[in-house]
Design a protein around this motif. Structure first.
Motif, PDB file in Angstrom:
ATOM      1  N   ALA A 124      61.247 -41.123  14.467  1.00  0.00           N
ATOM      2  CA  ALA A 124      60.877 -42.637  14.898  1.00  0.00           C
ATOM      3  C   ALA A 124      62.058 -43.254  15.469  1.00  0.00           C
ATOM      4  N   ALA A 125      63.011 -43.385  14.634  1.00  0.00           N
ATOM      5  CA  ALA A 125      64.183 -44.366  15.227  1.00  0.00           C
ATOM      6  C   ALA A 125      64.726 -43.798  16.238  1.00  0.00           C
ATOM      7  N   ALA A 126      64.794 -42.541  16.657  1.00  0.00           N
ATOM      8  CA  ALA A 126      65.423 -41.908  18.032  1.00  0.00           C
ATOM      9  C   ALA A 126      64.584 -42.054  19.166  1.00  0.00           C
ATOM     10  N   HIS A 127      63.167 -42.138  18.843  1.00  0.00           N
ATOM     11  CA  HIS A 127      62.405 -42.392  20.041  1.00  0.00           C
ATOM     12  C   HIS A 127      62.143 -43.695  20.404  1.00  0.00           C
ATOM     13  N   ARG A 128      62.520 -44.598  19.578  1.00  0.00           N
ATOM     14  CA  ARG A 128      62.739 -46.144  19.853  1.00  0.00           C
ATOM     15  C   ARG A 128      63.959 -46.194  20.768  1.00  0.00           C
ATOM     16  N   VAL A 129      65.030 -45.626  20.434  1.00  0.00           N
ATOM     17  CA  VAL A 129      66.259 -45.701  21.483  1.00  0.00           C
ATOM     18  C   VAL A 129      65.849 -45.184  22.813  1.00  0.00           C
ATOM     19  N   ASP A 130      65.221 -43.750  22.710  1.00  0.00           N
ATOM     20  CA  ASP A 130      64.931 -43.199  23.827  1.00  0.00           C
ATOM     21  C   ASP A 130      64.081 -43.891  24.806  1.00  0.00           C
ATOM     22  N   GLY A 131      62.961 -44.675  24.167  1.00  0.00           N
ATOM     23  CA  GLY A 131      62.015 -45.492  24.793  1.00  0.00           C
ATOM     24  C   GLY A 131      62.437 -46.385  25.634  1.00  0.00           C
ATOM     25  N   ILE A 132      63.486 -47.069  25.160  1.00  0.00           N
ATOM     26  CA  ILE A 132      64.247 -48.129  26.019  1.00  0.00           C
ATOM     27  C   ILE A 132      65.090 -47.536  27.066  1.00  0.00           C
TER      28      ILE A 132
ATOM     29  N   ALA B 189      73.662 -42.401  34.195  1.00  0.00           N
ATOM     30  CA  ALA B 189      74.330 -43.386  33.442  1.00  0.00           C
ATOM     31  C   ALA B 189      73.785 -43.619  32.024  1.00  0.00           C
ATOM     32  N   VAL B 190      72.647 -43.651  32.063  1.00  0.00           N
ATOM     33  CA  VAL B 190      71.789 -43.721  30.639  1.00  0.00           C
ATOM     34  C   VAL B 190      72.122 -42.635  29.799  1.00  0.00           C
ATOM     35  N   ALA B 191      71.867 -41.406  30.153  1.00  0.00           N
ATOM     36  CA  ALA B 191      71.971 -40.357  29.422  1.00  0.00           C
ATOM     37  C   ALA B 191      73.422 -40.442  28.885  1.00  0.00           C
ATOM     38  N   ILE B 192      74.499 -40.967  29.534  1.00  0.00           N
ATOM     39  CA  ILE B 192      76.154 -40.640  29.122  1.00  0.00           C
ATOM     40  C   ILE B 192      75.995 -41.625  27.954  1.00  0.00           C
ATOM     41  N   PHE B 193      75.579 -42.934  28.062  1.00  0.00           N
ATOM     42  CA  PHE B 193      75.348 -43.856  27.061  1.00  0.00           C
ATOM     43  C   PHE B 193      74.858 -43.198  25.736  1.00  0.00           C
ATOM     44  N   ASN B 194      73.610 -42.848  25.878  1.00  0.00           N
ATOM     45  CA  ASN B 194      72.533 -42.345  24.769  1.00  0.00           C
ATOM     46  C   ASN B 194      73.444 -41.302  23.928  1.00  0.00           C
TER      47      ASN B 194
ATOM     48  N   ALA C 186      73.633 -42.647  18.510  1.00  0.00           N
ATOM     49  CA  ALA C 186      73.702 -42.469  17.050  1.00  0.00           C
ATOM     50  C   ALA C 186      74.182 -43.867  16.515  1.00  0.00           C
ATOM     51  N   ASP C 187      75.085 -44.718  17.181  1.00  0.00           N
ATOM     52  CA  ASP C 187      75.430 -45.858  16.586  1.00  0.00           C
ATOM     53  C   ASP C 187      73.975 -46.846  16.631  1.00  0.00           C
ATOM     54  N   ILE C 188      73.418 -46.559  17.450  1.00  0.00           N
ATOM     55  CA  ILE C 188      72.154 -47.609  17.380  1.00  0.00           C
ATOM     56  C   ILE C 188      71.197 -47.387  16.446  1.00  0.00           C
ATOM     57  N   ILE C 189      71.103 -45.927  16.073  1.00  0.00           N
ATOM     58  CA  ILE C 189      70.165 -45.405  15.204  1.00  0.00           C
ATOM     59  C   ILE C 189      70.386 -45.963  13.821  1.00  0.00           C
ATOM     60  N   LYS C 190      71.851 -45.972  13.449  1.00  0.00           N
ATOM     61  CA  LYS C 190      72.400 -46.744  12.270  1.00  0.00           C
ATOM     62  C   LYS C 190      71.990 -48.114  11.991  1.00  0.00           C
ATOM     63  N   LEU C 191      71.568 -48.793  13.148  1.00  0.00           N
ATOM     64  CA  LEU C 191      70.792 -50.125  12.807  1.00  0.00           C
ATOM     65  C   LEU C 191      69.514 -49.910  12.051  1.00  0.00           C
ATOM     66  N   PHE C 192      68.764 -48.851  12.345  1.00  0.00           N
ATOM     67  CA  PHE C 192      67.437 -48.939  11.827  1.00  0.00           C
ATOM     68  C   PHE C 192      67.644 -48.657  10.164  1.00  0.00           C
ATOM     69  N   VAL C 193      68.476 -47.670   9.754  1.00  0.00           N
ATOM     70  CA  VAL C 193      68.518 -47.114   8.610  1.00  0.00           C
ATOM     71  C   VAL C 193      69.591 -47.638   7.770  1.00  0.00           C
ATOM     72  N   GLY C 194      70.721 -48.262   8.334  1.00  0.00           N
ATOM     73  CA  GLY C 194      71.905 -48.637   7.381  1.00  0.00           C
ATOM     74  C   GLY C 194      72.893 -47.619   7.086  1.00  0.00           C
ATOM     75  N   GLU C 195      73.872 -47.811   6.186  1.00  0.00           N
ATOM     76  CA  GLU C 195      74.576 -46.661   5.781  1.00  0.00           C
ATOM     77  C   GLU C 195      74.080 -45.912   4.793  1.00  0.00           C
ATOM     78  N   GLY C 196      74.651 -44.603   4.727  1.00  0.00           N
ATOM     79  CA  GLY C 196      74.027 -43.559   3.712  1.00  0.00           C
ATOM     80  C   GLY C 196      73.015 -42.874   4.079  1.00  0.00           C
ATOM     81  N   GLN C 197      72.561 -42.737   5.367  1.00  0.00           N
ATOM     82  CA  GLN C 197      71.467 -41.815   6.003  1.00  0.00           C
ATOM     83  C   GLN C 197      71.939 -41.107   6.967  1.00  0.00           C
TER      84      GLN C 197
ATOM     85  N   LEU D  37      68.514 -37.282  20.942  1.00  0.00           N
ATOM     86  CA  LEU D  37      68.946 -38.167  22.136  1.00  0.00           C
ATOM     87  C   LEU D  37      69.725 -37.358  22.987  1.00  0.00           C
ATOM     88  N   ILE D  38      70.586 -36.504  22.626  1.00  0.00           N
ATOM     89  CA  ILE D  38      71.433 -35.484  23.575  1.00  0.00           C
ATOM     90  C   ILE D  38      70.307 -34.490  24.143  1.00  0.00           C
ATOM     91  N   THR D  39      69.407 -34.038  23.401  1.00  0.00           N
ATOM     92  CA  THR D  39      68.522 -33.100  24.125  1.00  0.00           C
ATOM     93  C   THR D  39      67.570 -33.888  25.304  1.00  0.00           C
TER      94      THR D  39
END
Length: 457
Positions: free
Chosen positions: A281-289, A334-339, A344-355, A366-368
């Motif tokens: 879910a979290a990765a899909h949101r990043v990918d969606g943008i 360009a977007v692929a390189i950024f992702n 992963a840093d953006i995904i951390k925004l969803f779940v915080g630390e420790g996940q 995101l790499i795939t």
């Protein structure tokens, strides 16, 4: 003064340098599409941070069901407005206004049907998808409200698509940005201050859409007279209605066919547990943008193609598509390189630390997907070009191929490779769909001179 010049909020895409026209049309469209995706992003982010991982999984597992309906809405309304763009390109302003009337009536009817069906069957769909027991109630409380308020999604899509059909991609972006800001303001209030939880997130989204529709309506009333319906437009012409339906419904069903594959894939993910669901879910949101630049170029080329097809300027269509391919593929790299490096840093925004497991799963997704974005860029351009020409058969076939590929990934790859198998579903679907679209485009390009006959039928 001509009808066109009376309405300042229009842009004639049949004159001028194609690459420049498409690029500047795409920029606000990209911003608008990003804002559209940010609705889901914000829902997921706020729910994940304030209500926890289980709530994140609950809202996240509804993503495929939202795509099932809202994808149909976006495809259908885009299809309806293609006819409007063709009438604008042909400078048939009476036909354009009647097209607006037809678009509105068909959209209202579709909203009522979709909302009733969605509310009645959403719980059963969640059960069919084997949604984990610990999150199914939260998922239902979110999706039933979204489905109940689907008319808000339909009408804002319809209004903004009509404005874009006249060549203006800036004002819809402002409307979408305003609507998102309202949503961002209302969601924390509903969740934190009123303690409404997951239903509060869904309710805030619906309220923001209502306000966005009102803003868009009054903008059109004041600034876009070409979209004003007159008394003489209130009649039913079966032929014209059918012209809208034969473009809009296949585009809507095409998106729904793709979404069914996403639902099947979600079923396989649900079997892997809440951690896999939350990660996806979290990765899909990043990918969606991330995919919005490619999609935006596709939507832009559809509007460009529709206007030039109406004006019978077929050489411009070929030139515009060729230049859009180069621009969109550059953005995809360009977007692929950024992702790949920062996703992963953006995904951390969803779940915080420790996940860490969720973050690593998200990085893998995101790499795939990122290494395959250039294929998606071609897919969008060829699909939307064909749709701009009013040709819906091959795009629908391509959508069916996407369905087959995602089901294959869910049945076979997830079983053997687990989460990584689910990550491969999108690249497989994009490759499979891109093949018939590419063939169809080059066949039509080779026979472009025959398009005049098609347009006269």
């Amino acid at each position: 003064m001509t009808e066109e010049k009376k309405s300042g909020a229009v842009k004639d895409l049949t004159v001028g340098e194609p690459a420049k026209l498409i690029f500047y049309f795409t920029l606000p469209l990209l911003a608008g599409n990003v804002f559209q995706q940010l609705f889901g992003f914000v829902d997921t982010l706020i729910v994940g941070r304030f209500l926890g991982v289980e709530a994140l999984a609950a809202v996240g597992c509804t993503g495929s069901l939202m795509f099932l309906m809202l994808g149909f809405v976006m495809g259908m309304t885009s299809g309806f407005s293609i006819y409007t763009g063709q009438r604008f390109g042909a400078k048939d302003f009476d036909g354009l206004r009647y097209s607006v009337f037809v678009c509105i009536i068909l959209s209202i009817i579709a909203s009522i049907i979709l909302s009733i069906v969605g509310v009645i069957f959403c719980r059963e769909l969640l059960e069919i998808m084997q949604t984990p027991p610990e999150i199914i109630d939260g998922a239902y409380s979110f999706i039933v409200i979204i489905y109940g308020g689907v008319i808000g999604f339909v009408m804002i899509q319809m209004q903004t698509n009509l404005i874009r059909a006249l060549g203006d991609s800036k004002k819809p972006t402002i409307v979408q940005a305003t609507t998102l800001c309202i949503n961002i303001l209302l969601e924390p209030i509903a969740i934190i201050f009123f303690g409404l939880g997951i239903p509060g997130a869904a309710g805030a989204t619906i309220v923001s859409l209502v306000i966005g529709n009102i803003i868009c309506f009054f903008y059109i009333k004041k600034n876009v007279p070409l979209l004003h319906i007159r008394k003489e437009d209130w009649h039913f012409d079966k032929k014209i209605i059918w012209e809208h339906l034969k473009i809009g419904l296949p585009m809507g069903f095409q998106s729904s066919i793709i979404a069914i594959g996403a639902v099947v894939l979600q079923m396989a993910l649900n079997g892997l547990g809440p951690i896999a669901v939350a990660s996806f879910a979290a990765a899909h949101r990043v990918d969606g943008i991330a995919v919005m630049p490619m999609m935006s170029f596709g939507v832009a080329v559809a509007a460009y193609t529709a206007q030039n097809f109406g004006a019978k300027k077929f050489d411009r269509i070929h030139d515009g598509v060729k230049k859009t391919v180069w621009m969109s593929c550059a953005f995809s790299f360009a977007v692929a390189i950024f992702n790949i490096f920062f996703g992963a840093d953006i995904i951390k925004l969803f779940v915080g630390e420790g996940q860490e497991q969720i973050v690593e799963y998200g990085r893998l997704f995101l790499i795939t997907n990122g290494v395959s974005y250039w294929i998606l860029a071609l897919l969008f351009i060829f699909r939307f070009t064909l749709q701009g020409l009013g040709k819906s058969f091959v795009p629908t076939v391509a959508g069916a191929i996407e369905l087959v590929m995602r089901i294959a990934a869910a049945i076979f790859l997830v079983d053997y490779w687990g989460y990584f198998g689910a990550c491969l579903a999108n690249p497989m679907a994009w490759i499979g769909a891109c093949i018939p679209l590419t063939i169809a485009f080059f066949v039509i390009r080779r026979n472009m001179s025959r398009l005049r006959e098609v347009g006269d039928d």
